[in-house]
Design an enzyme around this catalytic site. Sequence first.
Site, PDB file in Angstrom:
ATOM      1  N   ARG A 142      35.924  31.930  28.860  1.00 25.86           N
ATOM      2  CA  ARG A 142      36.307  33.302  28.998  1.00 25.86           C
ATOM      3  C   ARG A 142      37.891  33.340  29.020  1.00 25.86           C
ATOM      4  NH1 ARG A 142      39.737  36.612  31.755  1.00 25.86           N
ATOM      5  NH2 ARG A 142      38.817  35.624  33.589  1.00 25.86           N
ATOM      6  N   ASP A 143      38.418  32.850  30.254  1.00 21.83           N
ATOM      7  CA  ASP A 143      39.800  32.690  30.162  1.00 21.83           C
ATOM      8  C   ASP A 143      40.542  31.681  29.615  1.00 21.83           C
ATOM      9  OD1 ASP A 143      42.366  33.299  31.452  1.00 21.83           O
ATOM     10  OD2 ASP A 143      42.089  32.771  33.346  1.00 21.83           O
ATOM     11  N   HIS A 175      41.159  32.077  42.132  1.00 17.38           N
ATOM     12  CA  HIS A 175      41.253  31.732  40.549  1.00 17.38           C
ATOM     13  C   HIS A 175      42.667  31.454  40.546  1.00 17.38           C
ATOM     14  CE1 HIS A 175      40.422  32.826  36.138  1.00 17.38           C
ATOM     15  NE2 HIS A 175      41.685  32.944  36.119  1.00 17.38           N
ATOM     16  N   HIS A 205      46.319  29.920  38.711  1.00 18.68           N
ATOM     17  CA  HIS A 205      47.109  29.425  37.526  1.00 18.68           C
ATOM     18  C   HIS A 205      48.188  28.391  38.035  1.00 18.68           C
ATOM     19  CE1 HIS A 205      45.979  32.650  34.481  1.00 18.68           C
ATOM     20  NE2 HIS A 205      44.755  32.576  35.202  1.00 18.68           N
ATOM     21  N   CYS A 207      46.466  34.851  31.464  1.00 22.44           N
ATOM     22  CA  CYS A 207      46.593  36.480  31.138  1.00 22.44           C
ATOM     23  C   CYS A 207      47.267  36.927  29.742  1.00 22.44           C
ATOM     24  CB  CYS A 207      46.906  37.260  32.166  1.00 22.44           C
ATOM     25  SG  CYS A 207      46.780  38.820  32.153  1.00 22.44           S
ATOM     26  N   ASN A 216      45.089  27.720  33.683  1.00 29.36           N
ATOM     27  CA  ASN A 216      44.350  27.519  34.954  1.00 29.36           C
ATOM     28  C   ASN A 216      44.375  26.172  35.559  1.00 29.36           C
ATOM     29  OD1 ASN A 216      42.485  30.301  35.162  1.00 29.36           O
ATOM     30  ND2 ASN A 216      42.719  29.677  33.211  1.00 29.36           N
TER      31      ASN A 216
END
Length: 290
Positions: free
Chosen positions: A15-16, A211, A213, A244, A253
């Site tokens: 996803r990210d 979560h 980064h 993002c 990440n």
Amino acid sequence: MQWPDSIRLREVGPRDGWQSIRQVIPAAYKAHFILQLGRCGLREMEITSFVSPRAVPQHADAELLCNILQCTDRKQHTPVYSALVINSIGVKRAASSGMTNLAAVISATQSHSLDNSGLTIENALQELSAIHHLATQHGITLRVAIATAFGYPGKEDVDQQHLQNIVEHIRNLGIGEIILADTAGLAHPRQVYQTVQSLKIMFPGITWGLHLHDAHGLGLVNVLAGIMAGVTVIETSLGGLGGCPFLPGARGNVATEKVVFMLQKMGIHTGVSLKCLEKLSEQAPHLQIT
């Protein structure tokens, strides 16, 4: 201190990690890669987002991907697949696709909330209530990620009282898992430790996660600080992919394989094969299509 015996890892690369890639990755390839991640022992994965295809073209195939994977966590030994939503429309799409686990996002800073969803925090919290109500109707488990929980570059610091008010709203909805997201990659270990520790004391019974980064190379030490403060869930991305799309400079990440290596060396169980991850990560860089 006493280190935990185990930590839950949630792979968010599909996803990210892929959402900022310009060239659309075929759904069949996505499904194949996700299945390979599962074979490495990852039992939780955030695989897509049910958001506007105009905003995130990479996930325009969310329904197709779920159909290929037969998205459900009811099959024995199947990883728990989840997806991100930002409104009730996304919940309806996810429910129709068979999803039983979703993540909603609330921003801790007003500027990011407007940039990310077009809503003020107050309106976003109202939308969260609607999302939760609809998810409950469909038997979907909902968690919440608080974006920019550690700051928003050049615009806002995070007001701790405001952050606590957001958490209280989430807790009052009956949501049991909250992920604190360092969306901008600004967090440092002391901040992570103090933020998690204070929230954990104020809101007992919540499952806390991070979560992170890795924009400034502090990803692993922030993971460690969070574990010391009591988080039990860490979201990671194979190969460190991600960022993002609405926040320039929010680089990748924290890498799944690096977190697994560190935790294994510390004797903290993850259930994930490092050898398998390292082999699979060799296939990941070619996904960084520009």
